[in-house]
Design an enzyme around this catalytic site. Structure first.
Site, PDB file in Angstrom:
ATOM      1  CE  LYS A  48       6.152  18.775 -22.780  1.00 22.75           C
ATOM      2  NZ  LYS A  48       7.516  18.705 -22.201  1.00 22.75           N
ATOM      3  CB  THR A  49      -0.387  21.705 -24.003  1.00 17.53           C
ATOM      4  OG1 THR A  49      -1.045  22.224 -22.838  1.00 17.53           O
ATOM      5  CG2 THR A  49      -1.364  20.811 -24.753  1.00 17.53           C
ATOM      6  CG  HIS A  50       1.973  18.369 -19.447  1.00 14.57           C
ATOM      7  ND1 HIS A  50       2.110  17.139 -20.033  1.00 14.57           N
ATOM      8  CD2 HIS A  50       3.236  18.779 -19.160  1.00 14.57           C
ATOM      9  CE1 HIS A  50       3.395  16.820 -20.100  1.00 14.57           C
ATOM     10  NE2 HIS A  50       4.091  17.804 -19.590  1.00 14.57           N
ATOM     11  CB  THR A 169      12.291   8.682 -30.690  1.00 10.95           C
ATOM     12  OG1 THR A 169      11.826   7.479 -31.328  1.00 10.95           O
ATOM     13  CG2 THR A 169      12.372   9.798 -31.711  1.00 10.95           C
ATOM     14  CD  GLU A 172      16.950   2.577 -23.572  1.00 11.47           C
ATOM     15  OE1 GLU A 172      16.342   2.002 -22.640  1.00 11.47           O
ATOM     16  OE2 GLU A 172      16.418   2.827 -24.683  1.00 11.47           O
ATOM     17  CG  MET A 173      19.431   6.378 -28.909  1.00  8.39           C
ATOM     18  SD  MET A 173      21.229   6.551 -29.102  1.00  8.39           S
ATOM     19  CE  MET A 173      21.308   7.828 -30.372  1.00  8.39           C
TER      20      MET A 173
END
Length: 244
Positions: A48-50, A169, A172-173
């Site tokens: 993951k990256t921004h 996914t 709410e969950m």
């Protein structure tokens, strides 16, 4: 969940930041850095990256890594980012909404200009295997977008598995799932009493924050910054859609 064929138990094996380490994450003395965790994880790994395109390590391009880019309309990003910076103690205090929005419009925030970020990633997909998705499309038709991801990852999942993935996914969950809502981090890192990490997950929340004057100024800057690009963002889902 796609890579694990919808197997819930496999997906429960650890916290999200262990399963999907954030490349640039470094919490001195608190947790394993993103790089260190990635070195521990077996291949094929999810990262993951921004980061904007020009800060991504060159090895990602050289090794032809598949990349999924999730873009969200700028106005909702500004509101979401503001609340995140309120609860994220690793960032400087964002000040008032008015002060923060001014900084956001000039790109004086973490990761720089939203405008440059989306434009550069949009252009990069012409020369690299990048699946460019819109947050608003994922909210409106999750099955359609999840199918795009399964195809991109060369997975073949039936409707029953897809429906299970959509359910687990959903915002709410995930909001109630301690493995993914970041409540496992100490309040010295993320203070959920100020704002939850999983806050609203809607499209169009910007309308609750932007004044008429702020909206007009933002639209002027947006038009100037995004001229010459074919990128189209939707700023609301229900009812009439406005395009920016």
């Amino acid at each position: 969940m796609i890579l694990n064929d919808g197997d819930i138990e496999k997906c429960k094996r650890d916290f999200i930041d262990v399963k999907v380490p954030m490349l640039e994450m470094y919490l001195p003395g608190l947790r394993t850095s993103g790089i260190e965790q990635l070195e521990k994880n077996p291949s094929p790994r999810i990262v993951k990256t921004h980061l904007p395109t020009d800060l991504l390590p060159k090895s990602f391009w050289k090794n032809n890594c598949k990349i999924i880019y999730m873009a969200r309309n700028a106005k909702d990003v500004a509101v979401s980012f503001y609340h995140f910076d309120l609860m994220n103690n690793l960032e400087p205090f964002p000040g008032s909404w008015e002060e923060y929005l001014e900084k956001f419009m000039t790109g004086n925030v973490t990761y720089g200009s939203w405008f440059n970020h989306v434009k550069n990633w949009w252009n990069k997909k012409e020369e690299h295997p990048i699946l460019f998705l819109y947050y608003e499309d994922m909210k409106e038709n999750p099955k359609q977008e999840i199918k795009k991801i399964t195809q991109f990852l060369e997975k073949n999942l039936n409707d029953e598995i897809l429906d299970k993935i959509i359910h687990h996914t959903s915002f709410e969950m995930m909001k109630e799932n301690p493995l993914v809502n970041y409540t496992h981090l100490p309040s010295t890192v993320m203070d959920h009493s100020k704002s939850p990490f999983m806050r609203k997950g809607v499209t169009g929340d910007w309308k609750n924050y932007f004044t008429v004057a702020q909206n007009e100024k933002f639209d002027t800057i947006y038009k100037n910054e995004m001229s010459g690009t074919s990128l189209q963002f939707c700023t609301e889902i229900k009812g009439t859609k406005s395009q920016i």
